[in-house]
Design a protein around this motif. Structure first.
Motif, short mmCIF file in Angstrom:
data_model
loop_
_atom_site.label_atom_id
_atom_site.label_comp_id
_atom_site.label_asym_id
_atom_site.label_seq_id
_atom_site.Cartn_x
_atom_site.Cartn_y
_atom_site.Cartn_z
N UNK A 92 13.78 39.80 -5.95
CA UNK A 92 14.23 38.70 -5.11
C UNK A 92 13.09 38.14 -4.27
N UNK A 93 12.03 38.93 -4.07
CA UNK A 93 10.92 38.48 -3.24
C UNK A 93 9.86 37.69 -3.99
N UNK A 94 10.01 37.51 -5.30
CA UNK A 94 9.01 36.81 -6.10
C UNK A 94 9.57 35.52 -6.67
N UNK A 95 8.75 34.46 -6.68
CA UNK A 95 9.19 33.24 -7.34
C UNK A 95 9.25 33.46 -8.86
N UNK A 96 10.01 32.64 -9.54
CA UNK A 96 10.23 32.80 -10.99
C UNK A 96 8.94 32.77 -11.80
N UNK A 97 7.98 31.92 -11.42
CA UNK A 97 6.72 31.81 -12.17
C UNK A 97 5.66 32.80 -11.75
N UNK A 98 5.96 33.68 -10.80
CA UNK A 98 4.97 34.63 -10.29
C UNK A 98 4.03 33.98 -9.29
N UNK A 99 3.09 34.76 -8.79
CA UNK A 99 2.06 34.26 -7.88
C UNK A 99 0.71 34.72 -8.40
N UNK A 100 -0.35 33.96 -8.13
CA UNK A 100 -1.67 34.35 -8.63
C UNK A 100 -2.22 35.56 -7.88
N UNK A 101 -3.04 36.32 -8.56
CA UNK A 101 -3.71 37.46 -7.93
C UNK A 101 -4.98 36.95 -7.26
N UNK A 102 -5.04 37.09 -5.94
CA UNK A 102 -6.18 36.63 -5.14
C UNK A 102 -6.67 37.79 -4.30
N UNK A 103 -7.95 38.08 -4.34
CA UNK A 103 -8.51 39.21 -3.59
C UNK A 103 -8.90 38.80 -2.19
N UNK A 104 -8.52 39.62 -1.20
CA UNK A 104 -8.97 39.47 0.18
C UNK A 104 -10.01 40.55 0.43
N UNK A 105 -11.11 40.21 1.10
CA UNK A 105 -12.15 41.19 1.39
C UNK A 105 -12.77 40.90 2.75
N UNK A 106 -13.17 41.97 3.45
CA UNK A 106 -13.82 41.82 4.75
C UNK A 106 -14.80 42.97 4.97
N UNK A 107 -15.72 42.75 5.91
CA UNK A 107 -16.64 43.78 6.37
C UNK A 107 -16.59 43.78 7.88
N UNK A 108 -16.97 44.91 8.49
CA UNK A 108 -16.93 44.95 9.94
C UNK A 108 -17.36 46.27 10.52
N UNK A 109 -17.11 46.43 11.80
CA UNK A 109 -17.46 47.64 12.53
C UNK A 109 -16.36 47.94 13.53
N UNK A 110 -16.20 49.23 13.83
CA UNK A 110 -15.21 49.62 14.84
C UNK A 110 -15.69 50.84 15.60
N UNK A 111 -15.12 51.03 16.78
CA UNK A 111 -15.39 52.17 17.64
C UNK A 111 -14.13 53.01 17.70
N UNK A 112 -14.25 54.31 17.45
CA UNK A 112 -13.12 55.24 17.52
C UNK A 112 -13.30 56.16 18.71
N UNK A 113 -12.26 56.34 19.50
CA UNK A 113 -12.27 57.28 20.63
C UNK A 113 -11.00 58.11 20.57
N UNK A 114 -11.13 59.43 20.56
CA UNK A 114 -9.99 60.33 20.68
C UNK A 114 -9.99 60.88 22.09
#
Length: 125
Positions: free
Chosen positions: A67-89
């Motif tokens: 039910x969540x998909x249109x009849x003709x389907x959807x194209x496969x498109x790649x999402x990509x990112x790069x980055x940095x993060x700080x972790x603190x426990x």
């Protein structure tokens, strides 16, 4: 909606019944402090700086019986990112560590072109 999240893209950027996702991270530990950092009973247990690359895709194949998909389907498109993060426990009374994560991600593929900051809070495992 965030089962295959790519940092730097909003939740729900893609939808589908087929998906893949991958992350590559380099995590460098920062110096440990096993004591309270100030008079409050907050203990800094672990910290690190992370450099990452994320990629993922979600799509609906043609004729997908959902039910969540249109009849003709959807194209496969790649999402990509790069980055940095700080972790603190950080722990209160040294009992339950809580992980603070904050950083910035730059989309490199998938339409978005602006850096995005993010922050999350949760129990460290």
């Amino acid at each position: 909606q965030r089962a295959f999240g790519v940092r730097g893209f909003p939740a729900g950027s893609q939808e589908g019944v087929r998906a893949w996702g991958s992350s590559l991270e380099y995590r460098a530990p920062l110096p440990r402090m096993n004591r309270a950092a100030w008079p409050l009973p907050l203990f800094w247990q672990r910290s690190a700086v992370t450099l990452f690359g994320d990629a993922a895709s979600a799509w609906c194949p043609r004729g997908a019986p959902s039910a969540g998909c249109p009849n003709g389907g959807t194209p496969q498109r790649t999402l990509a990112s790069v980055g940095a993060e700080l972790l603190l426990d950080v722990a209160v009374d040294y009992d339950t560590p809580t992980r603070f994560r904050g950083g910035v991600a730059w989309p490199v593929q998938g339409g978005a072109r602006r850096a995005t900051g993010f922050f999350s809070l949760g129990v460290a495992f």
